[in-house]
Scaffold this motif. Structure first.
Motif, mmCIF file in Angstrom:
data_model
loop_
_atom_site.group_PDB
_atom_site.id
_atom_site.type_symbol
_atom_site.label_atom_id
_atom_site.label_comp_id
_atom_site.label_asym_id
_atom_site.label_seq_id
_atom_site.Cartn_x
_atom_site.Cartn_y
_atom_site.Cartn_z
ATOM 1 N N ASP A 6 19.052 27.286 -7.912
ATOM 2 C CA ASP A 6 19.469 25.912 -8.149
ATOM 3 C C ASP A 6 19.979 25.366 -6.827
ATOM 4 N N PRO A 7 19.230 24.449 -6.179
ATOM 5 C CA PRO A 7 19.624 23.967 -4.853
ATOM 6 C C PRO A 7 20.988 23.288 -4.833
ATOM 7 N N LYS A 8 21.449 22.765 -5.987
ATOM 8 C CA LYS A 8 22.749 22.098 -6.022
ATOM 9 C C LYS A 8 23.898 23.094 -5.889
ATOM 10 N N THR A 9 23.717 24.301 -6.422
ATOM 11 C CA THR A 9 24.800 25.284 -6.390
ATOM 12 C C THR A 9 24.660 26.274 -5.233
ATOM 13 N N CYS A 10 23.494 26.377 -4.659
ATOM 14 C CA CYS A 10 23.271 27.339 -3.575
ATOM 15 C C CYS A 10 23.491 26.653 -2.236
ATOM 16 N N GLN A 11 24.614 26.937 -1.624
ATOM 17 C CA GLN A 11 24.876 26.383 -0.303
ATOM 18 C C GLN A 11 25.217 27.533 0.620
ATOM 19 N N LEU A 12 24.363 27.748 1.575
ATOM 20 C CA LEU A 12 24.566 28.818 2.537
ATOM 21 C C LEU A 12 25.335 28.293 3.734
ATOM 22 N N SER A 13 26.229 29.125 4.231
ATOM 23 C CA SER A 13 26.921 28.768 5.467
ATOM 24 C C SER A 13 25.924 28.880 6.620
ATOM 25 N N ALA A 14 26.306 28.365 7.771
ATOM 26 C CA ALA A 14 25.421 28.433 8.938
ATOM 27 C C ALA A 14 25.117 29.890 9.292
ATOM 28 N N ARG A 15 26.105 30.763 9.211
ATOM 29 C CA ARG A 15 25.921 32.180 9.549
ATOM 30 C C ARG A 15 25.004 32.846 8.525
ATOM 31 N N GLU A 16 25.208 32.540 7.247
ATOM 32 C CA GLU A 16 24.350 33.108 6.198
ATOM 33 C C GLU A 16 22.910 32.665 6.394
ATOM 34 N N ALA A 17 22.713 31.413 6.804
ATOM 35 C CA ALA A 17 21.359 30.924 7.069
ATOM 36 C C ALA A 17 20.727 31.684 8.227
ATOM 37 N N GLU A 18 21.533 31.993 9.256
ATOM 38 C CA GLU A 18 21.035 32.777 10.394
ATOM 39 C C GLU A 18 20.613 34.172 9.936
ATOM 40 N N VAL A 19 21.483 34.804 9.140
ATOM 41 C CA VAL A 19 21.195 36.155 8.649
ATOM 42 C C VAL A 19 19.953 36.127 7.767
ATOM 43 N N LEU A 20 19.840 35.129 6.893
ATOM 44 C CA LEU A 20 18.681 35.022 6.012
ATOM 45 C C LEU A 20 17.399 34.813 6.809
ATOM 46 N N SER A 21 17.488 34.060 7.882
ATOM 47 C CA SER A 21 16.335 33.869 8.763
ATOM 48 C C SER A 21 15.891 35.204 9.368
ATOM 49 N N CYS A 22 16.843 36.022 9.748
ATOM 50 C CA CYS A 22 16.525 37.349 10.286
ATOM 51 C C CYS A 22 15.917 38.239 9.199
ATOM 52 N N LEU A 23 16.455 38.148 7.976
ATOM 53 C CA LEU A 23 15.890 38.925 6.862
ATOM 54 C C LEU A 23 14.431 38.537 6.629
ATOM 55 N N ARG A 24 14.152 37.250 6.738
ATOM 56 C CA ARG A 24 12.783 36.759 6.547
ATOM 57 C C ARG A 24 11.840 37.388 7.577
ATOM 58 N N GLN A 25 12.368 37.680 8.762
ATOM 59 C CA GLN A 25 11.564 38.289 9.824
ATOM 60 C C GLN A 25 11.494 39.807 9.695
ATOM 61 N N GLY A 26 12.240 40.373 8.735
ATOM 62 C CA GLY A 26 12.211 41.814 8.518
ATOM 63 C C GLY A 26 13.110 42.612 9.441
ATOM 64 N N VAL A 27 14.116 41.969 10.000
ATOM 65 C CA VAL A 27 15.019 42.610 10.951
ATOM 66 C C VAL A 27 16.064 43.444 10.194
ATOM 67 N N SER A 28 16.411 44.605 10.724
ATOM 68 C CA SER A 28 17.399 45.484 10.086
ATOM 69 C C SER A 28 18.816 44.952 10.299
#
Length: 112
Positions: free
Chosen positions: A38-60
């Motif tokens: 639910d985009p209304k309830t899911c708000q990622l912090s800037a750091r979480e967005a950075e970490v998620l971007s790394c996860l998307r790339q498959g980084v450990s």
């Protein structure tokens, strides 16, 4: 111990009485489906967005920690929080979610 079969007394009674066994659902089902996004309830912090971007790339976690100059334990906490916020069960689901919901470069859902 002698190699015989063991049948719980409740099951044996129900077989002998000819009535069906009580089949109550388990109290906790750890295999439950993830919470839908639910985009209304899911708000990622800037750091979480950075970490998620790394996860998307498959980084450990170790490599993410080095890139962001934090401890690996901090990354584990971020990953756990991200999984909870987006309703994913594991890193792979989070990476798939990120590729579908986050911009490919430069931006993310950020809590301002």
């Amino acid at each position: 111990m002698l190699g015989g079969a063991v049948v719980p007394s409740g099951v044996l009674r129900s077989i002998l009485d000819g009535r069906p066994q009580d089949r109550r659902p388990p109290l906790h089902d750890h295999r439950a489906e993830p919470i839908p996004f639910d985009p209304k309830t899911c708000q990622l912090s800037a750091r979480e967005a950075e970490v998620l971007s790394c996860l998307r790339q498959g980084v450990s976690n170790k490599v993410i920690a080095r890139q962001l100059d934090v401890t690996e334990a901090t990354i584990k906490v971020h990953v756990k929080t991200i999984l909870r916020k987006i309703g994913a069960s594991n890193r792979t689901q989070a990476a798939m979610w990120a590729s579908q919901h986050l911009p490919q470069r430069g931006g993310a859902l950020v809590n301002v």
